[in-house]
Design an enzyme around this catalytic site. Structure first.
Site, PDB file in Angstrom:
ATOM      1  CG  HIS A  30      -6.338  -1.076  -9.333  1.00  0.00           C
ATOM      2  ND1 HIS A  30      -6.029  -0.320  -8.214  1.00  0.00           N
ATOM      3  CD2 HIS A  30      -7.479  -0.542  -9.846  1.00  0.00           C
ATOM      4  CE1 HIS A  30      -6.947   0.626  -8.069  1.00  0.00           C
ATOM      5  NE2 HIS A  30      -7.834   0.505  -9.042  1.00  0.00           N
ATOM      6  CG  MET A  34      -1.834  -1.244   1.275  1.00  0.00           C
ATOM      7  SD  MET A  34      -2.778  -1.561  -0.246  1.00  0.00           S
ATOM      8  CE  MET A  34      -3.921  -0.179  -0.184  1.00  0.00           C
ATOM      9  NE  ARG A  35       3.781   2.886   3.645  1.00  0.00           N
ATOM     10  CZ  ARG A  35       3.638   3.827   4.575  1.00  0.00           C
ATOM     11  NH1 ARG A  35       3.499   5.098   4.216  1.00  0.00           N
ATOM     12  NH2 ARG A  35       3.641   3.506   5.858  1.00  0.00           N
ATOM     13  CG  ASN A  52      -0.281  -3.163  -8.179  1.00  0.00           C
ATOM     14  OD1 ASN A  52      -0.221  -3.718  -7.083  1.00  0.00           O
ATOM     15  ND2 ASN A  52      -1.148  -2.193  -8.429  1.00  0.00           N
TER      16      ASN A  52
END
Length: 271
Positions: A161, A137-138, A159
């Site tokens: 999403h 979460m960065r 990633n």
């Protein structure tokens, strides 16, 4: 590409997709193995998952690093190779049109780069071909991205999403989708670039939102799709079947632009 690629993972909490990736690797559904699990949170529950599977784990306490920076900027341990002007020119998190104090942008990028340098230092001991974000979460800055993507046009940070990008980027994709009244929800796997959830798309899964669905059921359905999609996309990478290409296009207004997209090569046509 090797028969089994080495995979690194970054998480912040339970690692929402971490177990699915580990299981797929162990079952042979992904031609790879997870070499390490890193976190910005020393108390991340997902680190225990790694330990149970004999995977190396480490953490960098982002919160402590960022607080230390803001408390004493004059003595902050800024990486020697950090170039603020370069990083600021590359990033697209903050556009020139945003009404954001330039000093705040500089502080954000600098403090994150300090933490990222510590992550990179930990990662040196664990060579890898692909880095997956599994609930990390960065926001990653160009400082970190450029030190992982060392070969031009060969991204290797992936990633997932919780929305059908480019719609609903940000931290609450399923929530934004549900509250907007969409009739279809979904998830997207993409490569990381310098913006927020703006990198080239690798794969997507969609499912209908029914009349009696709640935000909770939408998230449950979405996670079930994520746990299948993410390993599939990682396996395509391991097979050498993902190729990024630049395409030119023209908008309705006649404006020309260029975008990087991912082509999925057929079996036997690996790059």
């Amino acid at each position: 590409m090797t028969s089994k690629i080495r995979i690194g993972a970054l998480i912040s909490g339970t690692g929402s997709n971490l177990q699915a990736i580990i299981d797929a690797c162990e079952k042979g559904a992904v031609a790879g193995r997870v070499e390490f699990i890193g976190s910005d949170n020393p108390n991340a529950a997902g680190l225990e998952k790694g330990k149970r599977h004999g995977i190396s784990t480490f953490s960098v306490d982002y919160g402590a690093v960022i607080r230390a920076y803001y408390n004493d900027r004059a003595h902050a341990a800024v990486p020697a190779d950090f170039d603020l002007d370069e990083i600021r020119s590359k990033q697209t998190l903050f556009s020139v049109d945003d009404e954001v104090d330039p000093d705040k942008v500089a502080a954000f990028l600098t403090s994150r780069a300090i933490a990222e340098a510590r992550l990179l230092k930990e990662m040196i001991a664990h060579p890898f071909e692909l880095l997956v974000l599994a609930g990390f979460m960065r926001t990653l800055t160009p400082y970190f991205i450029d030190r992982v993507n060392t070969t031009k046009d060969e991204p290797r940070i992936m990633n997932i999403h919780p929305a059908l990008l480019p719609s609903f980027p940000g931290i609450d994709g399923y929530g934004d989708t549900f509250r907007y009244g969409c009739k279809v929800a979904g998830c997207t796997v993409h490569f990381i670039d310098y913006g927020e959830d703006s990198g080239p798309i690798i794969g997507q899964r969609a499912f209908p939102i029914q009349f009696d669905d709640t935000l909770e059921t939408v998230r449950e359905k979405g996670l079930a799709q994520e746990w299948e999609l993410y390993p599939e996309c990682i396996h395509l990478f391991a097979q050498g079947r993902l190729k990024t290409v630049k395409v030119d296009y023209e908008s309705r207004g006649g404006m020309k632009a260029e975008r990087t997209v991912v082509r999925i090569l057929p079996p036997g046509k690996e790059s």
